[in-house]
Design a protein around this motif. Structure first.
Motif, PDB file in Angstrom:
ATOM      1  N   PRO A 103       0.824  -1.215   0.000  1.00 16.41           N
ATOM      2  CA  PRO A 103       0.000   0.000   0.000  1.00 16.41           C
ATOM      3  C   PRO A 103       0.859   1.266   0.000  1.00 16.41           C
ATOM      4  CG  PRO A 103      -0.803  -1.583   1.614  1.00 16.41           C
ATOM      5  CD  PRO A 103       0.517  -2.096   1.146  1.00 16.41           C
ATOM      6  N   PRO A 104       0.564   2.207  -0.871  1.00 17.56           N
ATOM      7  CA  PRO A 104       1.334   3.455  -0.900  1.00 17.56           C
ATOM      8  C   PRO A 104       1.079   4.262   0.368  1.00 17.56           C
ATOM      9  CG  PRO A 104      -0.615   3.668  -2.262  1.00 17.56           C
ATOM     10  CD  PRO A 104      -0.547   2.221  -1.841  1.00 17.56           C
ATOM     11  N   PHE A 105       2.050   5.093   0.723  1.00 14.48           N
ATOM     12  CA  PHE A 105       1.875   5.896   1.930  1.00 14.48           C
ATOM     13  C   PHE A 105       2.791   7.114   1.885  1.00 14.48           C
ATOM     14  CE2 PHE A 105       5.314   2.974   2.862  1.00 14.48           C
ATOM     15  CZ  PHE A 105       6.226   3.725   3.588  1.00 14.48           C
ATOM     16  N   ARG A 106       2.492   8.052   2.741  1.00 18.59           N
ATOM     17  CA  ARG A 106       3.290   9.267   2.873  1.00 18.59           C
ATOM     18  C   ARG A 106       4.447   9.001   3.833  1.00 18.59           C
ATOM     19  NH1 ARG A 106       1.155  14.754   5.875  1.00 18.59           N
ATOM     20  NH2 ARG A 106       2.649  16.266   4.995  1.00 18.59           N
ATOM     21  N   LEU A 147       7.854   8.831  -4.853  1.00 17.60           N
ATOM     22  CA  LEU A 147       7.243   9.962  -5.536  1.00 17.60           C
ATOM     23  C   LEU A 147       7.497  11.220  -4.724  1.00 17.60           C
ATOM     24  CD1 LEU A 147       5.264  10.587  -7.997  1.00 17.60           C
ATOM     25  CD2 LEU A 147       3.501  10.783  -6.216  1.00 17.60           C
ATOM     26  N   VAL A 148       8.057  12.220  -5.379  1.00 19.50           N
ATOM     27  CA  VAL A 148       8.240  13.532  -4.763  1.00 19.50           C
ATOM     28  C   VAL A 148       7.257  14.469  -5.447  1.00 19.50           C
ATOM     29  CG1 VAL A 148       9.846  15.395  -4.231  1.00 19.50           C
ATOM     30  CG2 VAL A 148      10.688  13.033  -4.420  1.00 19.50           C
ATOM     31  N   ALA A 149       6.245  14.894  -4.718  1.00 16.76           N
ATOM     32  CA  ALA A 149       5.183  15.725  -5.281  1.00 16.76           C
ATOM     33  C   ALA A 149       5.523  17.200  -5.085  1.00 16.76           C
ATOM     34  CB  ALA A 149       3.854  15.403  -4.611  1.00 16.76           C
ATOM     35  N   THR A 150       5.520  17.971  -6.167  1.00 15.21           N
ATOM     36  CA  THR A 150       5.817  19.402  -6.070  1.00 15.21           C
ATOM     37  C   THR A 150       4.680  20.202  -6.695  1.00 15.21           C
ATOM     38  OG1 THR A 150       6.896  19.998  -8.177  1.00 15.21           O
ATOM     39  CG2 THR A 150       8.170  18.659  -6.631  1.00 15.21           C
ATOM     40  N   ASP A 151       4.760  21.506  -6.552  1.00 11.75           N
ATOM     41  CA  ASP A 151       3.726  22.366  -7.116  1.00 11.75           C
ATOM     42  C   ASP A 151       3.881  22.558  -8.618  1.00 11.75           C
ATOM     43  OD1 ASP A 151       6.064  23.781  -6.867  1.00 11.75           O
ATOM     44  OD2 ASP A 151       5.145  25.603  -6.065  1.00 11.75           O
ATOM     45  N   LYS A 152       4.893  21.936  -9.225  1.00 13.72           N
ATOM     46  CA  LYS A 152       5.117  22.031 -10.671  1.00 13.72           C
ATOM     47  C   LYS A 152       5.146  20.656 -11.337  1.00 13.72           C
ATOM     48  CE  LYS A 152       5.600  26.528 -10.659  1.00 13.72           C
ATOM     49  NZ  LYS A 152       4.600  27.413 -11.306  1.00 13.72           N
ATOM     50  N   ILE A 201       0.146   5.725  -7.176  1.00 19.93           N
ATOM     51  CA  ILE A 201       0.177   7.184  -7.307  1.00 19.93           C
ATOM     52  C   ILE A 201      -1.239   7.755  -7.265  1.00 19.93           C
ATOM     53  CG2 ILE A 201       0.690   9.053  -8.936  1.00 19.93           C
ATOM     54  CD1 ILE A 201       3.175   7.449  -9.780  1.00 19.93           C
ATOM     55  N   GLU A 202      -2.158   7.095  -7.946  1.00 20.35           N
ATOM     56  CA  GLU A 202      -3.535   7.590  -7.982  1.00 20.35           C
ATOM     57  C   GLU A 202      -4.223   7.436  -6.624  1.00 20.35           C
ATOM     58  OE1 GLU A 202      -5.201   5.375 -11.201  1.00 20.35           O
ATOM     59  OE2 GLU A 202      -4.391   6.751 -12.736  1.00 20.35           O
ATOM     60  N   ARG A 203      -3.902   6.382  -5.895  1.00 18.71           N
ATOM     61  CA  ARG A 203      -4.492   6.190  -4.562  1.00 18.71           C
ATOM     62  C   ARG A 203      -4.066   7.302  -3.607  1.00 18.71           C
ATOM     63  NH1 ARG A 203      -3.534   0.181  -2.489  1.00 18.71           N
ATOM     64  NH2 ARG A 203      -4.479   1.121  -0.613  1.00 18.71           N
ATOM     65  N   LEU A 204      -2.920   7.879  -3.874  1.00 17.02           N
ATOM     66  CA  LEU A 204      -2.430   8.984  -3.034  1.00 17.02           C
ATOM     67  C   LEU A 204      -3.003  10.331  -3.470  1.00 17.02           C
ATOM     68  CD1 LEU A 204       1.302   7.887  -2.784  1.00 17.02           C
ATOM     69  CD2 LEU A 204      -0.355   7.921  -0.896  1.00 17.02           C
ATOM     70  N   GLY A 205      -3.766  10.331  -4.571  1.00 18.08           N
ATOM     71  CA  GLY A 205      -4.384  11.561  -5.036  1.00 18.08           C
ATOM     72  C   GLY A 205      -3.602  12.295  -6.111  1.00 18.08           C
ATOM     73  N   PHE A 206      -2.597  11.640  -6.681  1.00 15.04           N
ATOM     74  CA  PHE A 206      -1.795  12.254  -7.747  1.00 15.04           C
ATOM     75  C   PHE A 206      -2.049  11.537  -9.067  1.00 15.04           C
ATOM     76  CE2 PHE A 206       0.578  12.632  -3.713  1.00 15.04           C
ATOM     77  CZ  PHE A 206       0.560  14.022  -3.584  1.00 15.04           C
ATOM     78  N   ARG A 207      -1.401  12.025 -10.128  1.00 15.87           N
ATOM     79  CA  ARG A 207      -1.571  11.413 -11.442  1.00 15.87           C
ATOM     80  C   ARG A 207      -0.202  11.060 -12.024  1.00 15.87           C
ATOM     81  NH1 ARG A 207      -5.086  15.599 -14.866  1.00 15.87           N
ATOM     82  NH2 ARG A 207      -3.203  16.831 -14.446  1.00 15.87           N
TER      83      ARG A 207
END
Length: 289
Positions: free
Chosen positions: A37-40, A57-62, A82-88
Motif C-alpha cells: 500500500p502506498p503511503f506518505r 514519488l516527490v510531489a511538487t507544485d510544478k 500514485i492515484e491512490r495517493l491523489g496524484f496522477r
C-alpha cells in the motif's frame, strides 16, 4: 534480395540493442512484484513501490518526480499507487533511478513514453541505461534486460535536481553499479522539516575477485569511497533502494498512521554500513576502507 540483406545487416550493426529482444530475468523473488500500500513517508515524499523494490514519488507544485520503477510489470501497480495517493502518473516531470539494474528501471521506458518526463541519470550509468543493461559489468552477460532509455540529462556528484518547490541532491555512490546514486531531499510537513536520505546501499553482487573484473578496474576503490561517504552523511530520516534494507515492513505496517520518525533509525543505518564494511574487507582482504 541481396540489397535487403545488406541493409538489414547495416541496421543491426548500427542499432544493436533494438535488434535484440528484451528479456527480463525470470525466477525473481515474489516480493519484488508483490503490491504494498502506498503511503506518505514525510512531507511531500511518498512510497509507491512494491513489497521489496522501492519507488518514491516527490510531489511538487510544478509536477512530480519519480525515483525507480521496479520490474517491467510494475507499471500498473505504480500508477495505481500514485492515484491512490491523489496524484496522477501523467504529472510526472522527472525520472530518476538509484541504479540501472532491471529491478529498478524495468518500467522506466514505458513510463517515460507515457508521461514525457525527462530522464536524468548518473553519467556513469547512462551507457548501461541506453543499452538495456547489456554493458553492465556484472549483469551484462544476461543480454538486454530492460527496454533501453536515453538520458535527457547527465548527473554528477552533488548535482541538484530542482522542480517547483523541491530540490534533490544526487550523491555519487558507485560500486553496485558504476553510477549508483543516493539522493538527499529536504521536505517539511505541518510540524517540521526533515532531511531525508534515499540511500543506494552498496551491496556486493559479484562473486569474482575485484581485480578480475576488467570492465570495472576501479570497483574496489569505488566501493571504499561509497562506504566512507555513507558513513559520514547527516540526515534525519533514511530509506533505501530495497525495502528490506531499511526494514520497511518491520517499521511500518500497512495502514499505519503517518509517522515520519519511524524512519529515523540511525542505529540501524550505522549497523548496516558496519556490516557492509565487513563484506568489503572479506572481499578484498583489506582493513576498513
Amino acid at each position: 534480395m541481396q540489397t535487403g540483406i545488406v541493409l538489414l545487416f547495416l541496421f543491426i550493426a548500427e542499432h544493436p540493442v533494438s535488434a535484440q529482444r528484451v528479456k527480463e530475468p525470470e525466477n525473481v523473488p515474489a516480493d519484488w512484484s508483490a503490491p504494498y500500500p502506498p503511503f506518505r513517508i514525510a512531507g511531500n515524499l511518498y512510497y509507491v513501490g512494491t513489497h521489496e523494490l522501492t519507488c518514491y514519488l516527490v510531489a511538487t507544485d510544478k509536477g512530480n518526480i519519480l525515483i525507480n520503477t521496479g520490474l517491467a510489470g510494475s507499471l500498473p501497480l505504480i500508477k495505481n499507487s500514485i492515484e491512490r495517493l491523489g496524484f496522477r502518473l501523467k504529472d510526472t516531470k522527472i525520472l530518476l533511478t538509484s541504479q540501472v539494474h532491471y529491478d529498478h528501471v524495468g518500467a522506466m521506458a514505458a513510463i517515460k513514453q507515457l508521461t514525457g518526463a525527462r530522464m536524468m541519470v548518473n553519467a556513469k550509468d547512462a551507457p548501461v541505461l541506453a543499452d538495456g543493461g547489456r554493458s553492465d559489468y556484472e549483469l551484462g552477460g544476461l543480454g538486454v534486460q530492460f527496454k533501453p532509455v536515453q538520458a535527457d540529462r547527465l548527473l554528477y556528484d552533488e548535482d541538484t535536481i530542482a522542480l517547483g518547490n523541491t530540490c534533490l541532491i544526487l550523491l555519487h555512490h558507485p560500486g553496485h553499479t558504476k553510477g549508483s546514486s543516493s539522493f538527499l531531499v529536504t521536505t517539511k510537513d505541518e510540524k517540521r522539516s526533515y532531511r531525508v536520505l534515499i540511500a543506494n546501499i552498496p551491496t556486493i553482487i559479484t562473486r569474482r575477485p575485484f581485480d578480475a573484473i576488467p570492465a570495472y578496474p576501479d570497483i574496489a576503490r569505488d566501493y571504499a569511497y561509497t562506504l566512507e561517504s555513507l558513513k559520514h552523511l547527516s540526515f534525519d530520516l533514511w530509506v533505501a533502494a530495497h525495502a528490506s534494507q531499511f526494514k520497511l515492513t518491520e517499521k511500518r505496517m500497512p495502514g499505519s498512521p503517518y509517522d515520519p520518525l519511524v524512519f529515523a533509525d540511525r542505529k540501524a543505518y550505522d549497523t548496516l554500513i558496519h556490516d557492509l564494511y565487513g563484506a568489503y574487507r572479506e572481499k578484498t582482504g583489506q582493513k576498513d576502507p
